[in-house]
Motif scaffolding. Sequence first.
Motif, PDB file in Angstrom:
ATOM      1  N   LEU A 194       0.816  -1.152   0.055  1.00  0.00           N
ATOM      2  CA  LEU A 194       0.121  -0.054  -0.053  1.00  0.00           C
ATOM      3  C   LEU A 194       0.994   1.351   0.112  1.00  0.00           C
ATOM      4  N   THR A 195       1.952   1.074   0.613  1.00  0.00           N
ATOM      5  CA  THR A 195       2.845   2.436   0.675  1.00  0.00           C
ATOM      6  C   THR A 195       3.434   2.596  -0.784  1.00  0.00           C
ATOM      7  N   LEU A 197       2.071   1.611  -3.654  1.00  0.00           N
ATOM      8  CA  LEU A 197       0.833   2.058  -4.345  1.00  0.00           C
ATOM      9  C   LEU A 197       0.630   3.758  -4.289  1.00  0.00           C
ATOM     10  N   GLY A 198       0.681   4.170  -2.887  1.00  0.00           N
ATOM     11  CA  GLY A 198       0.495   5.593  -2.685  1.00  0.00           C
ATOM     12  C   GLY A 198       1.532   6.391  -3.261  1.00  0.00           C
ATOM     13  N   ALA A 229       0.427  10.341  -0.518  1.00  0.00           N
ATOM     14  CA  ALA A 229       0.022   8.933  -0.070  1.00  0.00           C
ATOM     15  C   ALA A 229      -0.308   8.441   1.028  1.00  0.00           C
ATOM     16  N   GLN A 232      -3.413   5.907   1.631  1.00  0.00           N
ATOM     17  CA  GLN A 232      -2.680   4.680   1.479  1.00  0.00           C
ATOM     18  C   GLN A 232      -1.943   4.022   2.407  1.00  0.00           C
TER      19      GLN A 232
END
Length: 297
Positions: A194-195, A197-198, A229, A232
Amino acid sequence: MLSWFEDNKLPVGRIAGDAFDWLQDNGAWFFDGLSTLLDALIGGILNVLQNPLDISWATGAERYQPLYNPEFHPFLIVAIFTWAAWLIHRRWQVPVLIFLGFLFILNQGYWEETTESLTLVLSACVVCMAVGVPIGIAAAHRPKAYQVMRPILDLMQTLPTFVYLIPAIVFFGIGMVPGLIATVIFVLPAPIRLTHLGISSTPKPLIEAAEAFGATARQKLWKVELPYALPQIMAGLNQTIMLSLSMVVIAALVGADGLGVPVVRALNSVNTSLGFESGFIIVVVAIMLDRMLRVER
């Protein structure tokens, strides 16, 4: 043909066993140090949750005779969590949910087990976010490195969690530490993904505008990428907590205290009432933590 093929199987298990034996023989100093560090982290969080007014454990002083009623501890922690929920959401609904949830836990007599599970969850959050967020940032800036990491992250999340318990017991023995290690291995891919992705989804016009004003790489990270980010990353924190809470029963199999212990006891004794009661407490804790940390844009 088939028997020959089976008789000449690849030695996956033997290689893994030899690797663990070598690590056990040559890395004892590392695992002992890591166990001591994690045990101190777990002990500190557990003392804060169970004895918030007793700071002698942190100062190294002898334990003083308490001048307060120990039964007041739970209500102090309930007040702190309720106040934190109010600071995060600025709405009365979530703090009321947190307050009622903790009152239900106290009413059912599961306060000690709940604090032990919260200790495991919070310890996993500290380790996973401290490791996962920097790795996710580095992976977002290095796409080729992330391509190499993806199958490893898939393996960490899809390998049966019971498999993690075997090396955890071998390296760390029985207790909270092997439960934390198994939890971290299972949960760590969530904040990393998720990091990544952000950070990687930061709009290029924002990056180009920052570069046009002469921003350095560090300034772009702290003033552009991380603020964008943040939702996310917070979602990664939420997933870390939820996945850690889902491991409390499995962690109980290696001696970790918490809400998983009565569930395992109910399973061994086929005690339906105990199993439903303790399982419902886990659901209540999961709902409370999810609502408390669900931050909308």
